[in-house]
Scaffold this active site. Structure first.
Site, PDB file in Angstrom:
ATOM      1  CG  HIS A  53      -1.851  -1.311   0.735  1.00 19.93           C
ATOM      2  ND1 HIS A  53      -2.583  -2.329   1.747  1.00 19.93           N
ATOM      3  CD2 HIS A  53      -2.451  -1.444  -0.014  1.00 19.93           C
ATOM      4  CE1 HIS A  53      -3.203  -2.545   1.217  1.00 19.93           C
ATOM      5  NE2 HIS A  53      -3.471  -2.631   0.574  1.00 19.93           N
TER       6      HIS A  53
ATOM      7  CG  HIS B 296      -6.871 -11.175  -7.161  1.00 20.53           C
ATOM      8  ND1 HIS B 296      -6.302 -10.516  -8.497  1.00 20.53           N
ATOM      9  CD2 HIS B 296      -6.757 -11.984  -7.131  1.00 20.53           C
ATOM     10  CE1 HIS B 296      -5.767 -11.601  -8.996  1.00 20.53           C
ATOM     11  NE2 HIS B 296      -5.694 -12.786  -8.129  1.00 20.53           N
TER      12      HIS B 296
ATOM     13  CB  SER C 275      -5.813  -1.697  -2.638  1.00 19.38           C
ATOM     14  OG  SER C 275      -6.458  -3.076  -3.212  1.00 19.38           O
TER      15      SER C 275
ATOM     16  CD  GLU D  47     -12.810 -10.561  -3.421  1.00 21.69           C
ATOM     17  OE1 GLU D  47     -11.324  -9.398  -3.588  1.00 21.69           O
ATOM     18  OE2 GLU D  47     -12.861 -11.757  -3.557  1.00 21.69           O
TER      19      GLU D  47
ATOM     20  CG  ASP E 247     -10.963 -15.047 -12.937  1.00 18.34           C
ATOM     21  OD1 ASP E 247     -10.703 -16.500 -12.344  1.00 18.34           O
ATOM     22  OD2 ASP E 247      -9.366 -14.604 -13.118  1.00 18.34           O
ATOM     23  N   GLY E 248     -10.423 -11.796 -11.269  1.00 23.06           N
ATOM     24  CA  GLY E 248      -9.775 -10.773 -12.111  1.00 23.06           C
ATOM     25  C   GLY E 248      -9.351 -10.803 -13.286  1.00 23.06           C
TER      26      GLY E 248
ATOM     27  CG  ASP F  41      -3.088  -8.059  -3.841  1.00 22.23           C
ATOM     28  OD1 ASP F  41      -2.186  -8.529  -3.228  1.00 22.23           O
ATOM     29  OD2 ASP F  41      -3.805  -6.987  -2.598  1.00 22.23           O
TER      30      ASP F  41
HETATM   31  C1  SAM Z   1      -4.356 -10.545  -1.120  1.00 19.62           C
HETATM   32  S1  SAM Z   1      -6.610 -10.016  -1.015  1.00 19.62           S
HETATM   33  C2  SAM Z   1      -6.539  -8.437  -1.932  1.00 19.62           C
HETATM   34  C3  SAM Z   1      -6.238  -7.243  -0.889  1.00 19.62           C
HETATM   35  C4  SAM Z   1      -6.456  -6.177  -1.609  1.00 19.62           C
HETATM   36  N1  SAM Z   1      -6.008  -6.222  -3.337  1.00 19.62           N
HETATM   37  C5  SAM Z   1      -5.759  -4.914  -1.102  1.00 19.62           C
HETATM   38  O1  SAM Z   1      -4.951  -4.564  -0.569  1.00 19.62           O
HETATM   39  O2  SAM Z   1      -6.702  -4.296   0.346  1.00 19.62           O
HETATM   40  C6  SAM Z   1      -6.663 -11.556  -2.276  1.00 19.62           C
HETATM   41  C7  SAM Z   1      -8.555 -11.379  -2.304  1.00 19.62           C
HETATM   42  O3  SAM Z   1      -8.472 -11.559  -4.384  1.00 19.62           O
HETATM   43  C8  SAM Z   1      -9.793 -12.599  -4.500  1.00 19.62           C
HETATM   44  N2  SAM Z   1      -9.721 -13.712  -5.049  1.00 19.62           N
HETATM   45  C9  SAM Z   1      -8.738 -14.316  -5.211  1.00 19.62           C
HETATM   46  N3  SAM Z   1      -9.084 -15.497  -6.196  1.00 19.62           N
HETATM   47  C10 SAM Z   1      -9.477 -14.254  -7.244  1.00 19.62           C
HETATM   48  C11 SAM Z   1     -10.044 -14.362  -8.216  1.00 19.62           C
HETATM   49  N4  SAM Z   1      -9.303 -15.555  -9.385  1.00 19.62           N
HETATM   50  N5  SAM Z   1     -10.398 -13.607  -8.705  1.00 19.62           N
HETATM   51  C12 SAM Z   1     -10.694 -12.292  -8.193  1.00 19.62           C
HETATM   52  N6  SAM Z   1     -10.416 -11.943  -6.887  1.00 19.62           N
HETATM   53  C13 SAM Z   1      -9.737 -13.029  -6.430  1.00 19.62           C
HETATM   54  C14 SAM Z   1      -9.566 -13.045  -2.999  1.00 19.62           C
HETATM   55  O4  SAM Z   1     -11.302 -13.657  -2.239  1.00 19.62           O
HETATM   56  C15 SAM Z   1      -9.353 -12.081  -2.035  1.00 19.62           C
HETATM   57  O5  SAM Z   1      -9.834 -11.069  -1.580  1.00 19.62           O
END
Ligand code: SAM
Length: 280
Positions: free
Chosen positions: A19, A42, A100, A118, A143-144, A164
């Protein structure tokens, strides 16, 4: 599938690293008049409450943002990040932590745009609530990696993509490399910030080699390690690959990470580094 919940880890040293750099990237993007788009693949839930039982389980935030919270000697480059955390808390007590998406919301200008994806339904619902009625922020249950295909290139033709991943699937490094190559083919001039955990050195070496083999140029590698090896299931360090970093970002990031390392390292272990993985 999707067992990972970021609330267990929110505000830990890896979040501080990620961050603090994110804030510098957003500030750099905002220095030019033209609008930009921020895509967070993500996104998580956007805002974390440290009094929640999950955050209390390992209290990882204590060795992350908790180490910076009371300090009076925060370097100017880190002050905007600390201000973003302070803005979520009233008074001196550290309770809430911005993820984020909320950090991005603080730094974008009215002309800019935020797109969040997400995949976890419950996290998505929280995120959607957080930005309800905010027309600057689009939140998608998606899906990201699909999001990269759906939203790139952005109409602004300027912007930042944060990838992320929670790294809760085998072969995540390979998936990221493939997604980056595809995204870069669609939009070569965007800035891409890819967070990764420092796990087995072999996996990191393979990741670097595979990213180099994509042929993408101008990739800065930033790493922060705070202990020799991960204890109790934690990671010893983390890194970020930055494709198309802002001009001279390496000069800005070096002292910033050096300071973070001195504040967060366990008994002086580890270190901080900023190097080109691939030059221009
Ligand atoms: C490390 S956390 C994200 C933290 C956030 N970026 C932050 O900095 O505040 C990862 C997130 O990705 C989500 N996630 C996992 N696989 C994913 C995918 N294929 N596409 C989107 N989100 C996904 C999880 O549910 C989780 O909330």
């Amino acid at each position: 599938m999707l067992a990972y919940r970021h609330l267990f880890h929110a505000g830990n040293f890896a979040d501080v690293f990620k961050h603090a750099l994110l804030v510098r990237l957003l500030i750099a993007l905002g220095n030019k008049d033209k609008p930009y788009c921020y895509l967070d693949t993500h996104a998580g839930i956007g805002r974390y409450d440290f009094t929640h039982a999950w955050a209390q389980k390992a209290r990882e935030y204590e060795n992350g943002i908790g180490r910076l919270w009371e300090r009076k000697d925060i370097p100017p480059a880190l002050a905007p990040y600390l201000d973003a955390v302070k803005a979520e808390n009233t008074g001196r007590r550290l309770r809430f932590y911005p993820g984020s998406p909320l950090i991005a919301k603080r730094f974008v200008r009215p002309v800019d745009r935020i797109v969040l994806t997400e995949l976890n339904k419950s996290d998505f619902a929280d995120l959607k609530d957080l930005f309800a009625h905010d027309r600057q922020v689009a939140v998608h249950l998606l899906d990201g990696y699909q999001g990269l295909k759906a939203f790139l290139p952005p109409r602004e033709r300027r912007g930042l993509v944060l990838i992320d991943s929670s790294f809760d699937r085998a072969k995540e490094f390979a998936r990221i490399t493939e997604a980056l190559a595809e995204a870069h083919a669609r939009w070569a001039t965007g800035t891409y910030a890819i967070w990764y955990p420092l796990m087995e050195p072999g996996a990191i070496r393979n990741f670097e080699r595979d990213v180099e083999n994509t042929g993408i140029r101008k990739i800065l590698k930033l790493e922060l390690q705070i202990q020799e090896r991960g204890l109790n299931g934690t990671i010893p360090g983390c890194g970020m690959l930055l494709v198309n970093p802002p001009w001279r970002f390496e000069d800005e990031a070096r002292p910033l990470l050096r300071w973070l390392w001195s504040a967060l390292s366990v008994k002086g272990a580890g270190g901080a580094s900023v190097n080109w993985l691939v030059r221009e």
